[in-house]
Design a protein around this motif. Structure first.
Motif, PDB file in Angstrom:
ATOM      1  N   PHE A  72       0.838  -1.207   0.000  1.00  0.00           N
ATOM      2  CA  PHE A  72       0.000   0.000   0.000  1.00  0.00           C
ATOM      3  C   PHE A  72       0.867   1.249   0.000  1.00  0.00           C
ATOM      4  O   PHE A  72       0.622   2.192  -0.755  1.00  0.00           O
ATOM      5  CB  PHE A  72      -0.933  -0.019   1.224  1.00  0.00           C
ATOM      6  N   ALA A  73       1.900   1.263   0.833  1.00  0.00           N
ATOM      7  CA  ALA A  73       2.807   2.419   0.907  1.00  0.00           C
ATOM      8  C   ALA A  73       3.499   2.653  -0.432  1.00  0.00           C
ATOM      9  O   ALA A  73       3.661   3.799  -0.865  1.00  0.00           O
ATOM     10  CB  ALA A  73       3.837   2.213   2.021  1.00  0.00           C
ATOM     11  N   GLU A  74       3.888   1.589  -1.091  1.00  0.00           N
ATOM     12  CA  GLU A  74       4.540   1.721  -2.400  1.00  0.00           C
ATOM     13  C   GLU A  74       3.573   2.283  -3.441  1.00  0.00           C
ATOM     14  O   GLU A  74       3.945   3.151  -4.238  1.00  0.00           O
ATOM     15  CB  GLU A  74       5.107   0.374  -2.851  1.00  0.00           C
ATOM     16  N   GLN A  75       2.335   1.806  -3.426  1.00  0.00           N
ATOM     17  CA  GLN A  75       1.315   2.349  -4.337  1.00  0.00           C
ATOM     18  C   GLN A  75       1.102   3.834  -4.072  1.00  0.00           C
ATOM     19  O   GLN A  75       0.995   4.630  -5.002  1.00  0.00           O
ATOM     20  CB  GLN A  75      -0.014   1.610  -4.181  1.00  0.00           C
ATOM     21  N   LEU A  76       1.038   4.200  -2.796  1.00  0.00           N
ATOM     22  CA  LEU A  76       0.876   5.619  -2.425  1.00  0.00           C
ATOM     23  C   LEU A  76       2.029   6.452  -2.954  1.00  0.00           C
ATOM     24  O   LEU A  76       1.823   7.538  -3.496  1.00  0.00           O
ATOM     25  CB  LEU A  76       0.842   5.765  -0.900  1.00  0.00           C
ATOM     26  N   ARG A  77       3.243   5.954  -2.767  1.00  0.00           N
ATOM     27  CA  ARG A  77       4.449   6.654  -3.221  1.00  0.00           C
ATOM     28  C   ARG A  77       4.360   6.940  -4.723  1.00  0.00           C
ATOM     29  O   ARG A  77       4.661   8.047  -5.174  1.00  0.00           O
ATOM     30  CB  ARG A  77       5.676   5.801  -2.883  1.00  0.00           C
TER      31      ARG A  77
END
Length: 138
Positions: free
Chosen positions: A77-82
């Motif tokens: 999720f954090a990578e998608q947000l980034r």
């Protein structure tokens, strides 16, 4: 610079933002997760609305410090947000923040129904506040 803290859960994402100095965190809202991924658009709106410079996502680790399946989901999720926000996204150990939020609300004698509505954004505020506090201690 203002920061945003996110508590990524199965159904909801708690959202908190910092003040302009990055000293305090306040719970703002809860974003419902959707199958179509529209939660990313809502988070992007909140980032623009609050003029956020960086994001902190809670990383649920096991009590022994390892990252389990739930943690892997949060990392993805954090990578998608980034990628979607084009902003720095940090992961922060969130062990027991939801438990602490629940305990605080219980001690304040908040009804079960009201607790359910605010626990996610309160957990997000705890994640963000702990992250901000760690930055000032350096």
């Amino acid at each position: 610079m203002k920061w945003m803290g996110l508590d990524y859960g199965d159904r909801n994402i708690g959202v908190a933002v910092s003040d302009a100095f990055g000293w305090t965190a306040q719970g703002v809202t809860v974003v419902e997760r959707r199958r179509d991924g529209s939660e990313f658009e809502r988070i992007a709106e909140l980032v623009r609305e609050h003029e956020i410079g960086e994001v902190v996502v809670g990383l649920p680790k096991n009590m022994n410090g390892t990252v389990g399946p739930r943690g892997e989901i949060c990392i993805a999720f954090a990578e998608q947000l980034r990628q979607k926000l084009k902003l720095p996204v940090h992961l922060w150990d969130e062990r027991l923040t939801t438990v602490a939020a629940e305990r605080t609300l219980l001690e304040a004698d908040i009804s079960r129904k009201k607790r359910k509505r605010v626990v996610d954004k309160m957990a997000a505020a705890l994640i963000l506040q702990n992250f901000l506090d760690s930055k000032t201690k350096r």
